[in-house]
Design an enzyme around this catalytic site. Structure first.
Site, mmCIF file in Angstrom:
data_model
loop_
_atom_site.group_PDB
_atom_site.id
_atom_site.type_symbol
_atom_site.label_atom_id
_atom_site.label_comp_id
_atom_site.label_asym_id
_atom_site.label_seq_id
_atom_site.Cartn_x
_atom_site.Cartn_y
_atom_site.Cartn_z
ATOM 1 N N ASP A 16 0.814 -1.227 0.000
ATOM 2 C CA ASP A 16 0.000 0.000 0.000
ATOM 3 C C ASP A 16 0.845 1.274 0.000
ATOM 4 O OD1 ASP A 16 -2.097 -1.836 0.401
ATOM 5 O OD2 ASP A 16 -2.103 -1.523 2.575
ATOM 6 N N GLU A 225 -11.566 0.224 -3.461
ATOM 7 C CA GLU A 225 -10.730 0.733 -2.357
ATOM 8 C C GLU A 225 -9.491 1.391 -2.963
ATOM 9 O OE1 GLU A 225 -9.544 -2.665 0.016
ATOM 10 O OE2 GLU A 225 -8.362 -3.531 -1.597
HETATM 11 O O1 FUB Z 1 -3.383 -3.508 3.362
HETATM 12 C C1 FUB Z 1 -4.706 -3.713 3.780
HETATM 13 C C2 FUB Z 1 -5.652 -3.360 2.688
HETATM 14 O O2 FUB Z 1 -5.373 -4.150 1.535
HETATM 15 C C3 FUB Z 1 -5.548 -1.948 2.185
HETATM 16 O O3 FUB Z 1 -6.089 -1.009 3.033
HETATM 17 C C4 FUB Z 1 -6.250 -2.111 0.892
HETATM 18 O O4 FUB Z 1 -6.159 -1.038 0.026
HETATM 19 C C5 FUB Z 1 -5.603 -3.369 0.375
HETATM 20 O O5 FUB Z 1 -4.371 -3.105 -0.239
#
Ligand code: FUB
Length: 325
Positions: A16, A225
């Protein structure tokens, strides 16, 4: 297009990446994956991260990647429950504000703020999460005119489906029908002190080629997301993950609130379930930072940071990068 790519932190699992230029140097703010032993599920419980490191470099493709060490842990955060997911950092008036999502002691994601005098931290957390914050994956745009905007939200384990009009749903969670508009990400201007929302968060609406909002069934294109915002030639490029179809896509608008019109794929699926990124210009070149699970042999919760150059065509379209290269 086949690109030269580089793993940035081969000795540890990081994911991330939020990347910014501060003081003519690139600073990388990743999540810190580890083997916690929690089984994989659709709620993302296996992403059980508990601290952050900061990295920096003056040459992302070939230069030294400096590890500035631990800069924030859940033990430092008074309201901490579990799961320190994707963070971002913004600078204002010589102070650096880290925005981090974390589940509180009721297992609800909130967004917290931690402050440092230096881009490499360490960061000191505020005693409480931001008022009215929910869900995860904060990304902050410094618009260059004194205004800062936070983009946030994510489906499934990110809990965005539990909210409508910035209020928690009484029945827990609702997903729209396939032909209804998809659940949007959110955007809110930040307050002058950078510690709160200055307004009620608004929907980040993504339109299709006919000017209609992308639908919930359009999971090859709809927001899931991992929001990111950058500007190119005066336009606002909102980019994000499609989650269960594993793409990084983008949409363009004329202002920070949108609406944004869908444009295409930045990165095709990588090895691993999640895909997440940032896009940044540094010393005249554009870069895509992301992660995959190749070095861990495909273990989705142990991800590794990667970088490659990113290019635009003459019309400002991003040239698609292959995730499996
Ligand atoms: O790393 C945890 C979660 O996985 C992140 O918040 C999302 O964007 C995905 O990458």
């Amino acid at each position: 297009m086949k690109k030269e790519k580089r793993y940035l932190v081969p000795g540890d699992y990081m994911a991330d990446p939020a990347v910014h230029v501060f003081n003519d140097r690139l600073y990388i703010y990743p999540s810190h994956d580890w083997e916690s032993g929690i089984p994989e599920n659709d709620n993302g419980d296996h992403f059980n991260m508990k601290d952050y490191h900061v990295f920096s470099t003056d040459d992302p493709m070939k230069g030294e990647i400096v590890d500035h060490g631990l800069v924030l842990t859940t033990e430092d955060i008074p309201w901490a429950g579990r799961q320190l997911w994707d963070c971002d950092v913004a600078e204002k008036d010589g102070k650096y504000y880290m925005y981090f999502p974390l589940k509180d002691q009721n297992d609800i994601f909130r967004i917290g703020v931690a402050i440092s005098d230096r881009p490499e931290g360490p960061f000191i957390p505020q005693p409480d999460p931001m008022h009215g914050s929910y869900s995860m994956d904060p990304a902050v745009l410094n618009d260059g005119d004194g205004n800062y905007y936070m983009y946030f939200g994510g489906l499934w384990g990110g809990q965005l489906q539990r909210y409508r009009d910035n209020k928690a749903l009484e029945n827990g969670a609702t997903f729209p029908a396939d032909n209804e508009p998809s659940i949007p990400g959110r955007v809110a201007k930040l307050s002058g002190d950078m510690l709160q929302f200055a307004e009620e968060p608004k929907a980040v609406v993504i339109l299709d080629e006919n000017g209609q909002p992308l639908t919930a069934g359009d999971n090859e294109r709809r927001f899931f997301e991992a929001s990111w915002m950058h500007k190119y030639n005066g336009k606002y490029y909102f980019s994000y993950s499609t989650g269960d179809t594993h793409r990084l896509c983008y949409a363009i608008g004329d202002n920070p609130y949108g609406p944004f019109t869908y444009q295409g794929v930045i990165l095709t699926p990588v090895v691993g379930w999640t895909t997440h990124h940032s896009i940044v210009e540094y010393r005249g070149k554009w870069y895509l930072f992301h992660h995959d699970s190749v070095p861990s042999g495909g273990r989705t919760w142990l991800r590794s940071l990667k970088v490659c150059e990113l290019e635009y065509d003459a019309e400002g379209k991003i040239i698609t990068i292959e995730g499996l290269d």
